[in-house]
Design an enzyme around this catalytic site. Structure first.
Site, short mmCIF file in Angstrom:
data_model
loop_
_atom_site.label_atom_id
_atom_site.label_comp_id
_atom_site.label_asym_id
_atom_site.label_seq_id
_atom_site.Cartn_x
_atom_site.Cartn_y
_atom_site.Cartn_z
CE1 TYR A 80 30.90 32.62 40.92
CE2 TYR A 80 33.19 31.83 41.17
CZ TYR A 80 32.28 32.53 40.88
OH TYR A 80 32.67 33.84 40.19
CD1 TRP B 22 34.23 32.47 36.57
CD2 TRP B 22 34.45 33.31 34.22
NE1 TRP B 22 34.03 33.99 36.31
CE2 TRP B 22 34.11 34.36 35.11
CE3 TRP B 22 34.76 33.15 32.93
CZ2 TRP B 22 33.99 35.40 34.47
CZ3 TRP B 22 34.39 34.39 32.46
CH2 TRP B 22 34.27 35.62 33.10
N1 LIG Z 1 43.87 34.91 45.12
C1 LIG Z 1 42.90 35.07 44.36
N2 LIG Z 1 41.76 34.10 44.21
C2 LIG Z 1 40.67 34.25 43.38
C3 LIG Z 1 40.81 35.42 42.60
C4 LIG Z 1 41.74 36.72 43.10
O1 LIG Z 1 41.63 37.47 42.25
N3 LIG Z 1 42.75 36.38 43.89
N4 LIG Z 1 39.70 35.63 41.77
C5 LIG Z 1 38.57 35.11 41.99
C6 LIG Z 1 37.43 35.10 41.02
S1 LIG Z 1 37.06 36.74 40.46
C7 LIG Z 1 37.02 34.03 40.38
S2 LIG Z 1 35.59 34.34 39.23
C8 LIG Z 1 37.27 32.76 40.70
C9 LIG Z 1 37.16 31.74 39.65
O2 LIG Z 1 37.40 30.43 40.12
P1 LIG Z 1 36.90 29.03 39.31
O3 LIG Z 1 35.59 29.61 38.18
O4 LIG Z 1 36.80 28.07 39.99
O5 LIG Z 1 38.15 28.91 38.34
P2 LIG Z 1 38.40 28.39 36.68
O6 LIG Z 1 39.90 28.24 36.79
O7 LIG Z 1 37.96 29.28 35.97
O8 LIG Z 1 37.56 27.06 36.95
C10 LIG Z 1 36.74 26.64 35.97
C11 LIG Z 1 36.90 24.92 35.96
O9 LIG Z 1 35.76 24.49 35.13
C12 LIG Z 1 36.43 23.65 34.22
N5 LIG Z 1 35.35 23.24 33.13
C13 LIG Z 1 35.29 24.27 32.17
N6 LIG Z 1 34.44 23.82 31.08
C14 LIG Z 1 33.70 22.88 32.01
C15 LIG Z 1 32.62 22.08 31.73
O10 LIG Z 1 31.82 22.43 30.36
N7 LIG Z 1 32.08 21.21 32.35
C16 LIG Z 1 32.78 20.90 33.75
N8 LIG Z 1 32.27 20.01 34.56
N9 LIG Z 1 33.85 21.40 34.04
C17 LIG Z 1 34.38 22.39 33.22
C18 LIG Z 1 37.65 23.88 33.98
O11 LIG Z 1 38.50 22.65 33.60
C19 LIG Z 1 38.28 24.53 35.29
O12 LIG Z 1 39.04 23.56 36.22
O13 LIG Z 1 38.57 32.63 41.26
C20 LIG Z 1 38.71 33.57 42.54
N10 LIG Z 1 40.03 33.19 43.12
N1 LIG Z 2 43.09 37.34 30.87
C1 LIG Z 2 42.10 37.16 32.20
N2 LIG Z 2 40.86 38.05 31.80
C2 LIG Z 2 39.98 37.77 32.93
C3 LIG Z 2 40.11 36.96 33.79
C4 LIG Z 2 41.39 36.14 33.97
O1 LIG Z 2 41.58 35.34 34.94
N3 LIG Z 2 42.24 36.20 32.98
N4 LIG Z 2 39.34 36.72 34.87
C5 LIG Z 2 37.88 37.31 34.59
C6 LIG Z 2 37.14 37.25 35.92
S1 LIG Z 2 36.31 36.38 36.75
C7 LIG Z 2 37.32 38.49 36.44
S2 LIG Z 2 36.36 38.94 38.27
C8 LIG Z 2 37.99 39.65 36.06
C9 LIG Z 2 38.70 40.29 37.25
O2 LIG Z 2 39.16 41.63 36.93
P1 LIG Z 2 39.67 42.58 38.22
O3 LIG Z 2 39.38 42.23 39.46
O4 LIG Z 2 39.73 43.74 37.58
O5 LIG Z 2 41.34 42.07 38.03
P2 LIG Z 2 42.69 41.90 38.75
O6 LIG Z 2 43.85 41.66 38.19
O7 LIG Z 2 42.28 41.19 40.18
O8 LIG Z 2 42.80 43.46 39.42
C10 LIG Z 2 43.01 44.69 38.41
C11 LIG Z 2 44.22 45.27 38.90
O9 LIG Z 2 44.05 45.92 40.36
C12 LIG Z 2 45.33 45.96 41.13
N5 LIG Z 2 45.10 45.71 42.40
C13 LIG Z 2 45.12 44.77 43.09
N6 LIG Z 2 44.76 45.05 44.39
C14 LIG Z 2 44.83 46.29 44.43
C15 LIG Z 2 44.68 47.35 45.43
O10 LIG Z 2 44.61 47.26 46.50
N7 LIG Z 2 44.56 48.82 44.84
C16 LIG Z 2 44.57 49.09 43.67
N8 LIG Z 2 44.48 50.46 43.25
N9 LIG Z 2 44.92 48.30 42.72
C17 LIG Z 2 44.91 46.93 43.04
C18 LIG Z 2 45.75 44.55 40.40
O11 LIG Z 2 47.49 44.88 40.48
C19 LIG Z 2 45.48 44.64 38.88
O12 LIG Z 2 46.32 45.19 38.03
O13 LIG Z 2 38.65 39.60 35.12
C20 LIG Z 2 38.09 38.63 33.97
N10 LIG Z 2 38.98 38.63 32.95
MO LIG Z 3 35.70 36.38 38.67
#
Ligand SMILES: Nc1nc2c(c(=O)[nH]1)N[C@H]1C(S)=C(S)[C@@H](COP(=O)(O)OP(=O)(O)OC[C@H]3O[C@@H](n4cnc5c(=O)[nH]c(N)nc54)[C@H](O)[C@@H]3O)O[C@H]1N2
Ligand SMILES: Nc1nc2c(c(=O)[nH]1)N[C@H]1C(S)=C(S)[C@@H](COP(=O)(O)OP(=O)(O)OC[C@H]3O[C@@H](n4cnc5c(=O)[nH]c(N)nc54)[C@H](O)[C@@H]3O)O[C@H]1N2
Ligand SMILES: [Mo]
Length: 785
Positions: free
Chosen positions: A111, A113
């Site tokens: 999994y 991005w």
């Molecule tokens: N505590 C906490 N943890 C979270 C979250 C949170 O809200 N709180 N959010 C979660 C969410 S919503 C998500 S989506 C995940 C994201 O989790 P990940 O998708 O695992 O996070 P990224 O840092 O985007 O990692 C992408 C990796 O892919 C590599 N990459 C980019 N392009 C390529 C390519 O072309 N080939 C290869 N082989 N590698 C490449 C980049 O260098 C990077 O290391 O994290 C989750 N983790």
């Molecule tokens: N710049 C930037 N953009 C992104 C990403 C990134 O890493 N960076 N990640 C992308 C990805 S994979 C995803 S999944 C989305 C994530 O998008 P979201 O999941 O919507 O983003 P978060 O920042 O985790 O949370 C949004 C807001 O919810 C608040 N929040 C956290 N816990 C609670 C709670 O218990 N109650 C309430 N009411 N609010 C709470 C946080 O403080 C934050 O301001 O964003 C996408 N876009």
């Molecule tokens: Mo995500």
């Protein structure tokens, strides 16, 4: 003579124009003149030339020498090898594991991005290769919306999170109140799964300029709250369901609920109402009751109920609040609240789960979907398929063959012996990293394709260096829904060091497995792109010839339709629910779901309800008195770009800042800028204190995405993370038995001023690599040569 070129490409953070002078990237920014500023677009050169990059194929010494001590992972010596050696090694390992354990021994979930692009999609390419060689164990679901995407189909018949929602023009025209319920769109819309077009950000700004009342219900005063000059409702983290219930209670008590809509368009309101009024559990969900939980004054809760019901109100949900224990409940309850307000299907009213992520509500162009590389060639049936919920990997590694509940069914874990990851960074992004490190000792072999020496690469056995998207040719559309642009992602510079494209790595492996013909179909990079492009031409559009498009070095821009801009989700259902039923069991909005009730899960029952989680029980005693939330940073995409100079926006005194309220800071004797230790039952991390009134008292906010940087790499105790990675603190417990979703938000923590010598951050430093005999004798010293 100097040469200067400008090249058009794209990334998750939008369309890019990159300037190359004498073969070296020296500038990057938006591909357009009129776009919202997005700092993420400015660091292409730093990405390509990063000191964190993996320069050549590398193997862990213990693995190469057959040492079975897998606790060496993460702290062993690295040895440089040639590509031929590396590919042979990977091929032999995969063949061995396949032979001994079968396809169920190979985990290729991978999994993540990875970069955008129709061809160079690392996870898809990995799957294509693994399918052609006998199958593998996949993962399903995602870290983003695991709870919401499982529960909402029972409630409204679709997952909502990845679906188009009401057109923005209807919001601009008709909404009086926009509620950002746990949402930070000014930050999150800077990225999408394809390439963002940031149109949603423009719309939010227009909404603000039009004088809409915007309310942020969030424990953090987010960038959106600030920049949209919104009203901040500083709710206690994880208390959303209590607040929603109290608003619902007020609507019921003050006869503000839309009884007619509830009667004609919903199912099971009476059962829910009995709970709401306390008839089933002797606890009426009054504002007084909720106030003690969510920390908001009673009059404020009542005012929200009255204002929502008396004005056209749209509840726009973010995803952070469902990324926690019982995460189904806020998603479900938000819909129930909207149903009671009775504005679902009216322009500017109701609820949405995609305005704030993926630029939902932006009208779709008529271009159609671009072709892309597939996980299997056409007509190919893999011999083996199996999958686990993405968040259960740690549990599956530690407990092979364990059976778990999932969404009314059962899943038995495979016995994983090999992990292949391409395009994700689980060793920073997965919850409970100390447990994860323990779990990652289980497999016999771990292979990682990466651009950089991420914490995940450092925990592998074989590491293959991969190009950035700027070192290869590809295509991508923009805007998850709008498909507004088609970008030529033109190669900006040649592959750096010894990096190869994932495509070529898997093609080489496919050759060794005798399936290269099926993998590559005899096509070159540009052949593939030409084929994908022709899928658009087949839509009957008048597109330029591929070669003309490619040479032009310009994105194609498509217009959207007026009808789409004014589309109101659920308008048909509202008008005539019999003729336009939802895809739910009853065809109506299910406030009570027989199907969910029949699963008989204690942690997700027949209607939404308030569950007391750890933060609200006696366990959150003086030991761990604070709650942690881990939002997504405006200035990186998860862990991506964290190694660049964007760090200046993300750090305080060079470290990840933990937001702490001044009253808490005083209580724990912490000053702004202090180095602080955060501890949870799972682990400990070093951060700096960002003492600010922009976080609610009792809550600590720490952005996710810092690279895991253990003081003692490979150790499974509570080794300190020097770089403030939130996931050493988070828990492996899942949201519920229904979704088995990840639940990183909401763990309990304590903070203390750090005493002693502050360790240096080493997260971004590549490990020292030795050179194998063959390399010493046969290859040049220059890592690029
Ligand atoms: N505590 C906490 N943890 C979270 C979250 C949170 O809200 N709180 N959010 C979660 C969410 S919503 C998500 S989506 C995940 C994201 O989790 P990940 O998708 O695992 O996070 P990224 O840092 O985007 O990692 C992408 C990796 O892919 C590599 N990459 C980019 N392009 C390529 C390519 O072309 N080939 C290869 N082989 N590698 C490449 C980049 O260098 C990077 O290391 O994290 C989750 N983790
Ligand atoms: N710049 C930037 N953009 C992104 C990403 C990134 O890493 N960076 N990640 C992308 C990805 S994979 C995803 S999944 C989305 C994530 O998008 P979201 O999941 O919507 O983003 P978060 O920042 O985790 O949370 C949004 C807001 O919810 C608040 N929040 C956290 N816990 C609670 C709670 O218990 N109650 C309430 N009411 N609010 C709470 C946080 O403080 C934050 O301001 O964003 C996408 N876009
Ligand atoms: Mo995500």
């Amino acid at each position: 003579m100097t040469s200067k070129r400008q090249i058009i490409t794209a990334a998750h953070w939008g369309g890019l124009k990159v300037t190359v002078e004498n073969g070296v990237i020296n500038r990057s920014g938006t591909a357009f003149s009129d776009e919202q500023e997005n700092e993420l677009q400015t660091v292409v050169a730093e990405q390509v030339y990063s000191p964190s990059r993996i320069r050549f194929p590398t193997v862990r010494r213990g693995f190469l020498e057959g040492n079975s001590d897998r606790t060496l992972r993460g702290r062993d010596e690295w040895i440089r090898i040639s590509w031929t050696q590396a590919l042979d090694l990977v091929h032999n390992e995969l063949s061995r594991v396949r032979q001994v354990y079968g396809a169920q021994g190979i985990f290729g979930g991978s999994y993540g991005w990875k970069s955008t692009g129709a061809l160079h999609s690392s996870r898809t390419l990995l799957h294509r290769y693994l399918n052609l060689t006998g199958g593998f164990v996949n993962s399903f679901g995602d870290y983003s919306t695991a709870a919401a995407q499982q529960i909402l189909p029972y409630v409204v018949g679709g997952n909502e999170v990845y679906e188009q929602t009401s057109g923005w023009e209807t919001v601009l025209a008709c909404s009086d109140i926009i509620v950002l319920w746990g949402a930070n769109p000014i930050a999150t819309l800077r990225n999408t799964w394809t390439a963002t077009d940031q149109q949603g950000i423009t719309y939010f700004r227009r909404a603000q300029q039009a004088g809409k009342r915007i309310i942020c219900i969030d424990p953090v005063r987010s960038q959106s709250c600030e920049r949209l000059k919104a009203e901040w409702v500083p709710i206690r983290a994880g208390a959303d369901v209590a607040l929603m219930l109290a608003i619902a209670y007020t609507l019921a008590e003050e006869r503000l609920a839309d009884r007619a809509f509830l009667r004609t368009h919903t199912q099971g309101y009476e059962i829910f109402e009995a709970y709401l009024l306390g008839k089933t559990d002797n606890q009426p969900k009054t504002p007084q009751w909720a106030s003690r939980i969510c920390g908001l004054p009673v009059p404020q809760i009542q005012r929200l109920a009255r204002d929502f019901s008396r004005h056209r109100t749209i509840l726009m949900a973010g995803w952070g609040m469902q990324r926690r224990k019982y995460g189904e409940q806020p998603a479900w309850m938000l819909v129930v609240l909207a149903a009671m307000l009775g504005q679902i299907g009216l322009p500017g009213g109701g609820f949405s789960f995609s305005h704030v992520n993926g630029n939902g509500g932006v009208a779709r162009s008529q271009i159609g979907a671009l072709g892309k590389i597939s996980e299997k060639p056409v007509g190919f049936r893999p011999e083996f398929t199996a999958a686990i919920p993405v968040s259960r990997l740690t549990d599956a590694l530690l407990h092979p063959r364990k059976t778990i509940s999932f969404n009314g069914g059962r899943i038995t874990y495979p016995d994983i012996k090999l992990i292949y990851w391409a395009g994700g960074n689980p060793l920073s992004q997965q919850h409970d990293l100390n447990l994860a490190v323990q779990a990652w000792r289980q497999p016999e072999c771990i292979v990682v394709n990466e651009i950089n020496w991420t914490p995940t690469a450092k925990m592998a056995d074989i590491v293959l260096p991969v190009t950035t998207s700027f070192e290869r040719n590809d295509l991508t559309q923009s805007g998850s829904f709008s498909m507004r642009h088609l970008f030529p992602m033109k190669q900006v510079v040649p592959p750096q060091f010894e990096a190869k494209n994932d495509y070529d790595i898997f093609l080489e492996l496919a050759k060794r497995a005798g399936v290269a013909e099926r993998f590559g179909e005899g096509k070159s990079e540009l052949d593939w792109l030409r084929g994908f492009y022709s899928s658009l031409q087949n839509c009957g559009r008048n597109l330029p010839d591929f070669d003309v498009f490619w040479q032009a070095n310009r994105p194609l821009v498509f217009t959207d339709t007026e009808a789409d801009k004014h589309w109101v989700k659920y308008a048909d259902f509202r008008r005539d629910p019999q003729a336009n039923p939802l895809h739910t069991a009853s065809g109506k909005i299910e406030i009570y779901s027989e199907t969910v009730a029949a699963m008989r899960y204690a942690d997700c029952q027949g209607h939404p309800m308030w569950f007391e989680s750890e933060e609200y029980t006696e366990r959150s005693d003086t030991h761990y008195p604070l709650t942690l939330v881990t939002p997504h940073s405006p200035y990186r995409l998860h862990s991506q770009l964290a190694q660049t100079s964007l760090r200046r926006y993300c750090t305080v005194n060079g470290r990840e800042p933990a937001w702490i309220h001044p009253i808490d800071a005083e209580k724990y004797e912490i000053s702004h800028g202090d180095v602080v230790l955060i501890e949870s039952p799972q682990g400990q991390a070093l951060v700096t204190a960002n003492v600010t009134e922009s976080v609610r008292q009792g809550v600590i906010a720490l952005y996710q995405g810092a690279w895991y940087d253990p003081l003692n790499p490979g150790e499974t105790g509570k080794t300190l993370c020097k770089n403030g990675c939130a996931n050493v603190l988070t828990s492996d417990e899942s949201a519920s038995r229904l979704s088995q979703g990840n639940a990183p938000n909401g763990c309990v923590v304590r903070v203390t001023k750090f005493v002693g010598e502050v360790p240096e951050i080493t997260a971004f430093a590549p490990p020292y690599c030795n050179r194998s005999e063959s390399v010493r004798s046969g290859m040049s010293e220059n890592p690029g040569g």
